[in-house]
Scaffold this motif. Structure first.
Motif, PDB file in Angstrom:
ATOM      1  N   ASP A  96     -10.192  -0.850  -0.488  1.00  0.00           N
ATOM      2  CA  ASP A  96      -9.784  -1.260   0.867  1.00  0.00           C
ATOM      3  C   ASP A  96     -10.939  -1.920   1.615  1.00  0.00           C
ATOM      4  OD1 ASP A  96      -7.286  -0.139   0.434  1.00  0.00           O
ATOM      5  OD2 ASP A  96      -7.780   1.737   1.451  1.00  0.00           O
ATOM      6  N   LEU A 126      -3.356  -6.226  -3.190  1.00  0.00           N
ATOM      7  CA  LEU A 126      -2.855  -5.057  -2.450  1.00  0.00           C
ATOM      8  C   LEU A 126      -1.368  -4.853  -2.718  1.00  0.00           C
ATOM      9  CD1 LEU A 126      -4.631  -5.650   1.006  1.00  0.00           C
ATOM     10  CD2 LEU A 126      -5.020  -3.694  -0.502  1.00  0.00           C
ATOM     11  N   ARG A 130      -1.899  -1.459  -4.808  1.00  0.00           N
ATOM     12  CA  ARG A 130      -2.369  -0.384  -3.930  1.00  0.00           C
ATOM     13  C   ARG A 130      -1.245   0.607  -3.688  1.00  0.00           C
ATOM     14  NH1 ARG A 130      -4.889   3.389  -2.118  1.00  0.00           N
ATOM     15  NH2 ARG A 130      -6.196   3.371  -0.234  1.00  0.00           N
ATOM     16  N   ALA A 132      -4.255  -3.197   4.694  1.00  0.00           N
ATOM     17  CA  ALA A 132      -3.182  -4.174   4.464  1.00  0.00           C
ATOM     18  C   ALA A 132      -2.887  -4.959   5.743  1.00  0.00           C
ATOM     19  CB  ALA A 132      -1.919  -3.462   3.974  1.00  0.00           C
ATOM     20  N   ALA A 164       0.814  -1.221   0.000  1.00  0.00           N
ATOM     21  CA  ALA A 164       0.000   0.000   0.000  1.00  0.00           C
ATOM     22  C   ALA A 164       0.849   1.272   0.000  1.00  0.00           C
ATOM     23  CB  ALA A 164      -1.001   0.038   1.152  1.00  0.00           C
TER      24      ALA A 164
END
Lengths: 526, 129
Positions: free
Chosen positions: A408, A447, A451, A465, A396
């Motif tokens: 998320d 992720l 992300r 995360a 992230a």
């Protein structure tokens, strides 16, 4: 606004009771201490809204031996008697030192009542005590990642100041991770910010976890608002048609499985008419935050049945967390210490939750030990707070592939759906756990790959995360322990196997691994 | 979730903005704070406890925002009730004099539940802790 840059001997990350005690202990040695918390030291975390009792045994050798022996037996072979003795002793010595800051009152028997403290006053006292010792408290300064020296030891942390809207970085000789456990956004009172951030930061820096399979704990509350549980003592339970449900009392597996089975049939209602009568008049003064959710809903708490729900506690009242490698709560990463719910509590609770009193004593003692240990290490360090550092955070913050939108909330929902449902958690089975692991691995990979957050968005992205990472560790550890032990209940392996009486160590961010500690030690000795 | 800030009571001290553990509130453009991220509110009532003017009200349902009638809240006496129960700002020098009863009341209730269950299940015994 430009980045905030600070230097300290000890940096404490977190703002609950373990963090407070860590900062106090470090500052008492003369160290320069900065405490950075995601929220506000005073309201952050699950202590602030609760009323923690502490494991409280007078310094009489026979009483202490009996207390240790009893809890050692109930820890299913995974607790450590020396640690238990230290936790009892430190709690007994240190907690009364809060007296200048906390309005300790009488104990109903001519003495002072020290062992139980009310959350808001306790956290306010820790804040004032730490401030008087010179601790610099940074509220609303969530940490995002650890900073490492080139040799892998910890050099500080970096984060984002969410009220001031700027990045921060703090160099320190040692760091105490006291960020709390992870409740997977169950709605448990006080737990919204308890998202496992500390475990994610630490494991990215190379730390190990222990006891992650012992992550099954729930708290009963009205269905509309999580509260503390005092009034539910002696509750009776009913279904929607008013039939009384056969729920064994207590707080253990039998009770939870009874409630879980009842929820399969529809809503469950609690009836508190059997509660001890004095509660009716003094509940407001003992647990002031419990009454408003009822009064404002127009529900008469002790006279009307109301719908209840079990709110997941995850690794908060569950036991797993960062593995502790020495007597001062240092992790396997040099310069990184762990305390409270961010650390494993197996050393005193074994395979059980330990319950509130052990948990609070652990938070106090591990915080205190970690603070002292961190200050000692920082004082011995000759390196100073300059030189190059690496930033250990990845997911992230620095995507592995092209950045793109990742939801998320959806990621958190997947994690929660694997860990929190009662049927999955209280009757674990290999097949279900494997299916969950696949889903969690997919969400994690997404992720990791895509992300990327900036500014305030970093805070929520790292929380997502950390929740997914914690769910993966808990689920993976549950798979790796093919037996039932304490609060880890496998429907497909209901017996406790003597050969598995060893703590289970978990690590890794992408490729996960587990080892039984007995095997690790045998390997090290060979 | 946080449902209302009484603008005429609010002094603009922003204690609630600082005290909220979950960053629900922002400093307002004038004096009154802004409820900026209600989805992050966990209904913990800490903003009420830290509001010295009793100007903020938390509705009881944590699952969804609720609309409230400010006049009804004022008439109900609920505004600030938790802070008064807590003994903050009331001048009570010994607000925790009954706190020792927490443990004994928990034990009493637990024992009552065990006794009651044994009556209907004579073969049952409580699991060892």
């Amino acid at each position: 606004m430009s980045e905030l840059k600070l230097e300290a001997d000890v940096l404490v990350i977190g703002g609950g009771m373990a963090a407070g005690w860590a900062a106090i202990a470090a500052a008492r040695t003369g160290a320069r201490v900065v405490l950075a918390d995601k929220g506000f030291v005073g309201t952050s975390g699950v202590t602030a809204t609760a009323g923690p009792n502490h494991w409280w045994v007078p310094p009489d050798p026979a009483q202490r031996e009996a207390a240790i022996s009893r809890r050692f037996q109930s820890g299913f072979g995974l607790a450590d008697k020396a640690w238990m003795a230290r936790v009892i002793d430190t709690t007994w010595r240190i907690l009364p030192e809060l007296a200048p800051y906390y309005p300790f009152s009488r104990d109903g028997a001519g003495g002072t009542f020290f062992s139980g403290v009310r959350g808001p006053e306790y956290m306010r006292a820790l804040r004032n005590f730490a401030t008087d010792l010179g601790v610099r408290i940074l509220d609303h300064h969530p940490a995002l990642e650890l900073l490492l020296h080139p040799d892998g030891s910890v050099a500080g942390a970096a984060g984002y100041a969410r009220l001031e809207r700027r990045n921060w970085s703090i160099r320190a000789g040692a760091v105490v991770m006291a960020t709390g456990g992870c409740a997977f956004r169950s709605g448990l009172i006080g737990s919204r910010g308890n998202t496992g951030d500390g475990c994610l930061m630490a494991v990215e820096a190379g730390a190990e976890l222990s006891g992650m399979e012992f992550s099954v704990a729930y708290t009963l509350s009205p269905a509309w608002c999580s509260t503390r549980t005092l009034p539910y003592t002696a509750a009776r339970f009913f279904d929607v048609d008013g039939n009384e449900l056969d729920i064994p009392p207590g707080s253990g597996a039998e009770h939870l499985r009874g409630l879980a089975a009842a929820f399969r049939g529809g809503p469950v209602y609690a009836d508190l008419r059997d509660a001890p009568a004095p509660l009716r008049t003094i509940l407001g003064r003992i647990q002031p935050a419990t009454a408003p959710p009822f009064a404002r809903k127009g529900v008469r708490l002790f006279d009307e049945r109301f719908e209840v729900k079990l709110f997941g506690e995850g690794t908060i009242r569950g036991t797993g967390g960062l593995r502790i490698a020495d007597a001062h709560c240092q992790t396997t990463v040099r310069g990184l210490f762990a305390a409270g719910d961010a650390a494993t509590r197996e050393l005193i609770a074994g395979a059980t939750s330990g319950g509130g009193a052990q948990n609070s004593a652990w938070a106090l003692t591990s915080g205190y030990e970690a603070g002292e240990g961190a200050a000692t290490l920082a004082r011995k360090s000759v390196r100073g707070n300059d030189g190059p550092v690496l930033r250990a955070g990845r997911t992230a913050l620095r995507p592995a592939a092209a950045a793109k939108t990742v939801d998320d909330g959806a990621a958190i929902a997947v994690a929660a759906a694997q860990i929190l449902p009662l049927d999955k958690a209280l009757w674990r089975e290999r097949e279900t756990l494997e299916a969950s692991q696949l889903l969690l691995d997919q969400v994690w990979a997404e992720l990791v790959a895509h992300r990327q957050a900036e500014g305030l968005d970093q805070v929520g992205a790292r929380e997502a995360a950390a929740i997914v990472a914690t769910a993966r560790w808990c689920n993976f550890a549950a798979l790796a322990r093919p037996e039932s032990r304490g609060i880890h209940l496998r429907a497909d392996a209901p017996r406790t196997l003597p050969e598995l009486a060893s703590r289970l160590v978990t690590g890794g961010t992408d490729a996960l691994w587990t080892r039984f500690e007995a095997d690790l030690q045998a390997g090290a000795a060979a | 979730m946080i449902a209302h800030i009484f603008e005429d009571l609010c002094t603009g001290c922003n204690a609630c903005v600082a005290a909220c553990p979950d960053h629900v509130l922002d400093l307002g453009p004038a004096t009154v704070p802004v409820i900026a991220r209600l989805d992050q509110c966990q209904t913990c009532f800490m903003c009420e406890l830290y509001c010295p003017a009793d100007a903020i009200f938390v509705a009881p349902d944590q699952r969804a925002p609720e609309h409230v009638d400010p006049a009804a809240i004022l008439a109900s006496g609920q505004l600030g009730q938790m802070r008064r129960d807590q003994g903050w700002g009331t001048g009570d020098a010994d607000p925790l004099r009954e706190y020792w009863r927490l443990g004994p009341l928990l034990m009493e209730g637990a024992q009552r539940a065990v006794d009651r269950y044994k009556q209907s299940h004579p073969e049952w015994s409580p699991p060892e802790r």
